[in-house]
Design an enzyme around this catalytic site. Structure first.
Site, PDB file in Angstrom:
ATOM      1  N   HIS A 254     -19.315 -29.749 -14.722  1.00  0.00           N
ATOM      2  CA  HIS A 254     -18.338 -28.721 -15.174  1.00  0.00           C
ATOM      3  C   HIS A 254     -17.362 -28.450 -14.034  1.00  0.00           C
ATOM      4  O   HIS A 254     -17.705 -27.814 -13.044  1.00  0.00           O
ATOM      5  CB  HIS A 254     -19.063 -27.427 -15.556  1.00  0.00           C
ATOM      6  CG  HIS A 254     -18.139 -26.393 -16.118  1.00  0.00           C
ATOM      7  ND1 HIS A 254     -18.352 -25.772 -17.324  1.00  0.00           N
ATOM      8  CD2 HIS A 254     -16.981 -25.863 -15.657  1.00  0.00           C
ATOM      9  CE1 HIS A 254     -17.385 -24.924 -17.572  1.00  0.00           C
ATOM     10  NE2 HIS A 254     -16.533 -24.949 -16.566  1.00  0.00           N
TER      11      HIS A 254
ATOM     12  N   HIS B 135     -13.008 -27.776 -12.846  1.00  0.00           N
ATOM     13  CA  HIS B 135     -11.575 -27.571 -13.122  1.00  0.00           C
ATOM     14  C   HIS B 135     -10.766 -28.271 -12.038  1.00  0.00           C
ATOM     15  O   HIS B 135     -10.909 -27.961 -10.863  1.00  0.00           O
ATOM     16  CB  HIS B 135     -11.236 -26.080 -13.126  1.00  0.00           C
ATOM     17  CG  HIS B 135     -11.949 -25.336 -14.203  1.00  0.00           C
ATOM     18  ND1 HIS B 135     -11.431 -25.162 -15.471  1.00  0.00           N
ATOM     19  CD2 HIS B 135     -13.169 -24.750 -14.213  1.00  0.00           C
ATOM     20  CE1 HIS B 135     -12.301 -24.495 -16.210  1.00  0.00           C
ATOM     21  NE2 HIS B 135     -13.369 -24.236 -15.475  1.00  0.00           N
ATOM     22  N   LEU B 136      -9.928 -29.216 -12.466  1.00  0.00           N
ATOM     23  CA  LEU B 136      -9.114 -29.956 -11.494  1.00  0.00           C
ATOM     24  C   LEU B 136      -7.649 -29.552 -11.523  1.00  0.00           C
ATOM     25  O   LEU B 136      -6.895 -29.947 -10.643  1.00  0.00           O
ATOM     26  CB  LEU B 136      -9.200 -31.466 -11.770  1.00  0.00           C
ATOM     27  CG  LEU B 136     -10.447 -32.187 -11.266  1.00  0.00           C
ATOM     28  CD1 LEU B 136     -10.415 -33.654 -11.682  1.00  0.00           C
ATOM     29  CD2 LEU B 136     -10.587 -32.061  -9.751  1.00  0.00           C
ATOM     30  N   ARG B 137      -7.225 -28.806 -12.561  1.00  0.00           N
ATOM     31  CA  ARG B 137      -5.792 -28.478 -12.744  1.00  0.00           C
ATOM     32  C   ARG B 137      -4.977 -29.772 -12.882  1.00  0.00           C
ATOM     33  O   ARG B 137      -5.489 -30.794 -13.306  1.00  0.00           O
ATOM     34  CB  ARG B 137      -5.259 -27.583 -11.613  1.00  0.00           C
ATOM     35  CG  ARG B 137      -6.152 -26.405 -11.241  1.00  0.00           C
ATOM     36  CD  ARG B 137      -6.486 -25.486 -12.399  1.00  0.00           C
ATOM     37  NE  ARG B 137      -7.199 -24.307 -11.930  1.00  0.00           N
ATOM     38  CZ  ARG B 137      -7.995 -23.559 -12.684  1.00  0.00           C
ATOM     39  NH1 ARG B 137      -8.205 -23.887 -13.959  1.00  0.00           N
ATOM     40  NH2 ARG B 137      -8.579 -22.506 -12.198  1.00  0.00           N
TER      41      ARG B 137
ATOM     42  N   ASN C 230      -8.743 -26.963 -19.867  1.00  0.00           N
ATOM     43  CA  ASN C 230      -7.935 -25.733 -20.011  1.00  0.00           C
ATOM     44  C   ASN C 230      -6.740 -25.725 -19.065  1.00  0.00           C
ATOM     45  O   ASN C 230      -6.580 -24.824 -18.248  1.00  0.00           O
ATOM     46  CB  ASN C 230      -8.801 -24.478 -19.813  1.00  0.00           C
ATOM     47  CG  ASN C 230      -9.365 -24.343 -18.405  1.00  0.00           C
ATOM     48  OD1 ASN C 230      -9.624 -25.341 -17.743  1.00  0.00           O
ATOM     49  ND2 ASN C 230      -9.549 -23.119 -17.948  1.00  0.00           N
TER      50      ASN C 230
ATOM     51  N   LYS D 131     -14.768 -28.890 -25.587  1.00  0.00           N
ATOM     52  CA  LYS D 131     -15.025 -27.573 -24.995  1.00  0.00           C
ATOM     53  C   LYS D 131     -14.609 -26.454 -25.926  1.00  0.00           C
ATOM     54  O   LYS D 131     -13.488 -26.442 -26.438  1.00  0.00           O
ATOM     55  CB  LYS D 131     -14.236 -27.473 -23.668  1.00  0.00           C
ATOM     56  CG  LYS D 131     -14.353 -26.129 -22.960  1.00  0.00           C
ATOM     57  CD  LYS D 131     -15.723 -25.903 -22.359  1.00  0.00           C
ATOM     58  CE  LYS D 131     -15.910 -24.474 -21.873  1.00  0.00           C
ATOM     59  NZ  LYS D 131     -15.680 -24.305 -20.452  1.00  0.00           N
TER      60      LYS D 131
ATOM     61  N   HIS E 287     -18.189 -22.045 -23.612  1.00  0.00           N
ATOM     62  CA  HIS E 287     -17.991 -20.838 -22.788  1.00  0.00           C
ATOM     63  C   HIS E 287     -18.584 -19.698 -23.603  1.00  0.00           C
ATOM     64  O   HIS E 287     -17.974 -19.225 -24.558  1.00  0.00           O
ATOM     65  CB  HIS E 287     -16.509 -20.594 -22.482  1.00  0.00           C
ATOM     66  CG  HIS E 287     -16.305 -19.405 -21.584  1.00  0.00           C
ATOM     67  ND1 HIS E 287     -15.874 -19.512 -20.288  1.00  0.00           N
ATOM     68  CD2 HIS E 287     -16.536 -18.087 -21.793  1.00  0.00           C
ATOM     69  CE1 HIS E 287     -15.847 -18.301 -19.736  1.00  0.00           C
ATOM     70  NE2 HIS E 287     -16.234 -17.423 -20.632  1.00  0.00           N
TER      71      HIS E 287
ATOM     72  N   HIS F 177     -22.208 -22.738 -17.521  1.00  0.00           N
ATOM     73  CA  HIS F 177     -22.285 -21.683 -16.490  1.00  0.00           C
ATOM     74  C   HIS F 177     -23.039 -20.445 -16.964  1.00  0.00           C
ATOM     75  O   HIS F 177     -22.479 -19.351 -17.020  1.00  0.00           O
ATOM     76  CB  HIS F 177     -20.890 -21.312 -15.963  1.00  0.00           C
ATOM     77  CG  HIS F 177     -19.811 -21.144 -16.994  1.00  0.00           C
ATOM     78  ND1 HIS F 177     -19.928 -20.316 -18.074  1.00  0.00           N
ATOM     79  CD2 HIS F 177     -18.581 -21.712 -17.093  1.00  0.00           C
ATOM     80  CE1 HIS F 177     -18.829 -20.384 -18.787  1.00  0.00           C
ATOM     81  NE2 HIS F 177     -17.997 -21.220 -18.224  1.00  0.00           N
TER      82      HIS F 177
ATOM     83  N   LEU G 221     -15.532 -15.785 -14.371  1.00  0.00           N
ATOM     84  CA  LEU G 221     -16.049 -15.519 -15.718  1.00  0.00           C
ATOM     85  C   LEU G 221     -16.949 -16.677 -16.140  1.00  0.00           C
ATOM     86  O   LEU G 221     -16.566 -17.832 -15.932  1.00  0.00           O
ATOM     87  CB  LEU G 221     -14.892 -15.357 -16.718  1.00  0.00           C
ATOM     88  CG  LEU G 221     -14.134 -14.035 -16.583  1.00  0.00           C
ATOM     89  CD1 LEU G 221     -12.888 -14.046 -17.447  1.00  0.00           C
ATOM     90  CD2 LEU G 221     -15.022 -12.845 -16.944  1.00  0.00           C
TER      91      LEU G 221
ATOM     92  N   ASP H  62     -18.342 -25.361 -11.967  1.00  0.00           N
ATOM     93  CA  ASP H  62     -17.260 -24.501 -12.461  1.00  0.00           C
ATOM     94  C   ASP H  62     -16.298 -24.166 -11.327  1.00  0.00           C
ATOM     95  O   ASP H  62     -15.698 -23.077 -11.331  1.00  0.00           O
ATOM     96  CB  ASP H  62     -17.801 -23.222 -13.116  1.00  0.00           C
ATOM     97  CG  ASP H  62     -16.748 -22.549 -13.994  1.00  0.00           C
ATOM     98  OD1 ASP H  62     -15.745 -23.203 -14.349  1.00  0.00           O
ATOM     99  OD2 ASP H  62     -16.907 -21.354 -14.315  1.00  0.00           O
TER     100      ASP H  62
ATOM    101  N   HIS I 247      -7.605 -21.218  -7.746  1.00  0.00           N
ATOM    102  CA  HIS I 247      -6.434 -20.392  -8.059  1.00  0.00           C
ATOM    103  C   HIS I 247      -5.685 -20.147  -6.762  1.00  0.00           C
ATOM    104  O   HIS I 247      -6.307 -20.005  -5.703  1.00  0.00           O
ATOM    105  CB  HIS I 247      -6.862 -19.030  -8.639  1.00  0.00           C
ATOM    106  CG  HIS I 247      -7.388 -19.115 -10.038  1.00  0.00           C
ATOM    107  ND1 HIS I 247      -6.586 -19.052 -11.150  1.00  0.00           N
ATOM    108  CD2 HIS I 247      -8.643 -19.264 -10.498  1.00  0.00           C
ATOM    109  CE1 HIS I 247      -7.320 -19.153 -12.250  1.00  0.00           C
ATOM    110  NE2 HIS I 247      -8.582 -19.297 -11.881  1.00  0.00           N
TER     111      HIS I 247
ATOM    112  N   ALA J 137      -9.587 -15.057 -12.706  1.00  0.00           N
ATOM    113  CA  ALA J 137     -11.029 -15.357 -12.628  1.00  0.00           C
ATOM    114  C   ALA J 137     -11.219 -16.787 -12.161  1.00  0.00           C
ATOM    115  O   ALA J 137     -10.589 -17.708 -12.692  1.00  0.00           O
ATOM    116  CB  ALA J 137     -11.663 -15.179 -14.002  1.00  0.00           C
TER     117      ALA J 137
HETATM  118  O1  DOR Z   1     -13.936 -18.056 -13.640  1.00  0.00           O
HETATM  119  C1  DOR Z   1     -13.515 -18.883 -14.422  1.00  0.00           C
HETATM  120  N1  DOR Z   1     -12.427 -19.654 -14.116  1.00  0.00           N
HETATM  121  N2  DOR Z   1     -14.090 -19.019 -15.609  1.00  0.00           N
HETATM  122  C2  DOR Z   1     -13.582 -19.793 -16.549  1.00  0.00           C
HETATM  123  O2  DOR Z   1     -14.153 -19.850 -17.604  1.00  0.00           O
HETATM  124  C3  DOR Z   1     -12.310 -20.524 -16.335  1.00  0.00           C
HETATM  125  C4  DOR Z   1     -12.063 -20.757 -14.934  1.00  0.00           C
HETATM  126  C5  DOR Z   1     -10.645 -21.194 -14.647  1.00  0.00           C
HETATM  127  O3  DOR Z   1     -10.156 -22.094 -15.328  1.00  0.00           O
HETATM  128  O4  DOR Z   1     -10.031 -20.634 -13.727  1.00  0.00           O
HETATM  129 ZN    ZN Z   2     -15.111 -23.455 -16.240  1.00  0.00          ZN
END
Ligand code: DOR
Ligand code: ZN
Length: 357
Positions: free
Chosen positions: A26, A28-30, A54, A112, A149, A187, A232, A260, A264, A276
């Site tokens: 799990h 996130h790479l953006r 996402n 997802k 989620h 998560h 989150l 996860d 940011h 988050a």
């Molecule tokens: O904390 C989080 N950040 N929870 C998520 O479900 C998404 C993630 C994000 O994409 O920043």
């Molecule tokens: Zn996530």
């Protein structure tokens, strides 16, 4: 898995750990320049990762996932061997045909579910599970996992209860309607989710993050508001953290590693309305090693980090290895993130495990 032990009366202390290279189930790479500055952190430690869809413009179609995959591969450092495992973002309008296309692509491994409004870039998520039933039925037919989620979005529900309420209001009815649907509860943060997954059939699994194993909700408020501990589902109280530790170190193959890690920009977290997400990719396996050491369960790390996820996704286990040494090092105060900076977990603090190589 190998240990090197130092004999310091009266206990043996593990000084070095060799394990099969892990995968991150799990992540996130953006995208674009942002991705370029974080992808190497994951590629250094992990062989593969399930990449979340996402993005600002979510990955809702197979063609978008293929293009995103190509951008990830192009952003890798020269010589890196890393396989992005792609996912689709489920919406009210995802069709059974789209699921068929995803399956036939050979590179999309899961779909997802973000309840609409649950978290970062989830506005296009599902507003009513029934709308997604045609897609979910197709997934059930082909054994394609649904990654969940698991939080309700009703503002009247206390933010600390949203996972438990989700189990009751969404997850249980969904599995009653689709008993063969393969589901990864992502998560997980509560004792309720541990119990639910433990007692569910074998095709229901869960990922656990390093930050939920290491911290409880006090971390967000120690001496002031600490936005870099906000994610989150939000960190929960100590009893829940303990339940997660027990599950992760139990040797039960339903529980496996998913960081996860969610980068940011610093200013978007240090803000009146902070985003988050906790960034852990810079030290992911070291953070898990620390958590498992605290649990006195370093012997259970390899199954959790390197075997059970691959088995669940019906992919071969990795064959090469990584080595972790007991060695103190300091995490930088911030890291480059496109044109901006990001503040990783443990910024400016010490880590006590270090991956070699
Ligand atoms: O904390 C989080 N950040 N929870 C998520 O479900 C998404 C993630 C994000 O994409 O920043
Ligand atoms: Zn996530």
């Amino acid at each position: 898995m190998n240990y090197n032990l130092t004999h310091t009366q009266p206990e043996y202390i593990v000084q070095q750990l060799t394990l099969t290279r892990p995968d991150d189930w799990h992540l996130h790479l953006r995208d674009g320049a942002l991705m370029q500055s974080v992808v190497q952190d994951t590629a250094r430690q992990f062989a593969r990762a399930i990449v979340m869809p996402n993005l600002k413009s979510p990955i809702i179609a197979t063609a978008q996932a293929l293009a995103y995959r190509a951008r990830i591969l192009a952003a890798l450092p020269v010589g890196a061997r890393f396989e992005p495992l792609m996912t689709l973002y489920l919406t009210d309008n995802t069709t059974a045909q789209e699921i068929q296309r995803a399956r036939q692509s050979g590179v999309i491994h899961a779909v997802k579910l973000y309840p609409a409004g649950a978290t970062t870039n989830s506005d296009a998520g599902v507003t009513d599970m029934r709308k997604a039933y045609p897609a979910l039925e197709e997934m059930q037919r082909y054994g394609m996992p649904l990654l969940v989620h698991g939080e309700v979005t009703d503002p009247k529900v206390d933010v600390f209860d949203r996972e438990a309420v989700f189990i009751e209001q969404v997850m249980s009815p969904l599995l009653a309607d689709m008993p063969q649907l393969r589901v990864v509860f992502e998560h997980i943060t509560t004792q309720d989710a541990v119990q639910f997954v433990t007692s569910a059939p074998n095709h229901i699994a869960a990922t656990i993050t390093a930050h939920h194993l290491l911290y409880n909700r006090n971390a967000m408020f120690s001496g002031g508001m600490r936005p870099h501990y906000y994610c989150l589902p939000v960190l929960k109280r100590e009893g829940h953290r303990k339940a997660l530790g027990k599950a992760a170190s139990s040797g039960n193959p339903k529980f496996f590693l998913g960081t996860d890690s969610a980068p940011h920009e610093q200013h978007t977290k240090e803000s009146a309305c902070g985003c988050a997400g906790i960034y852990t990719a810079h030290a992911a396996i070291e953070l898990y090693a620390e958590a498992f050491e605290q649990l006195n369960a370093l012997d259970k790390l390899e199954g959790f980090a390197s075997f059970y996820g691959a088995d669940y996704y019906r992919l071969p286990r990795n064959t090469d290895q990584i080595t972790l040494r007991k060695e103190s090092w300091q995490v930088p105060d911030s890291l480059a993130f496109g044109e901006h900076r990001l503040v990783p977990l443990r910024a400016g603090e010490k880590m006590n495990w270090k991956m070699g190589g």
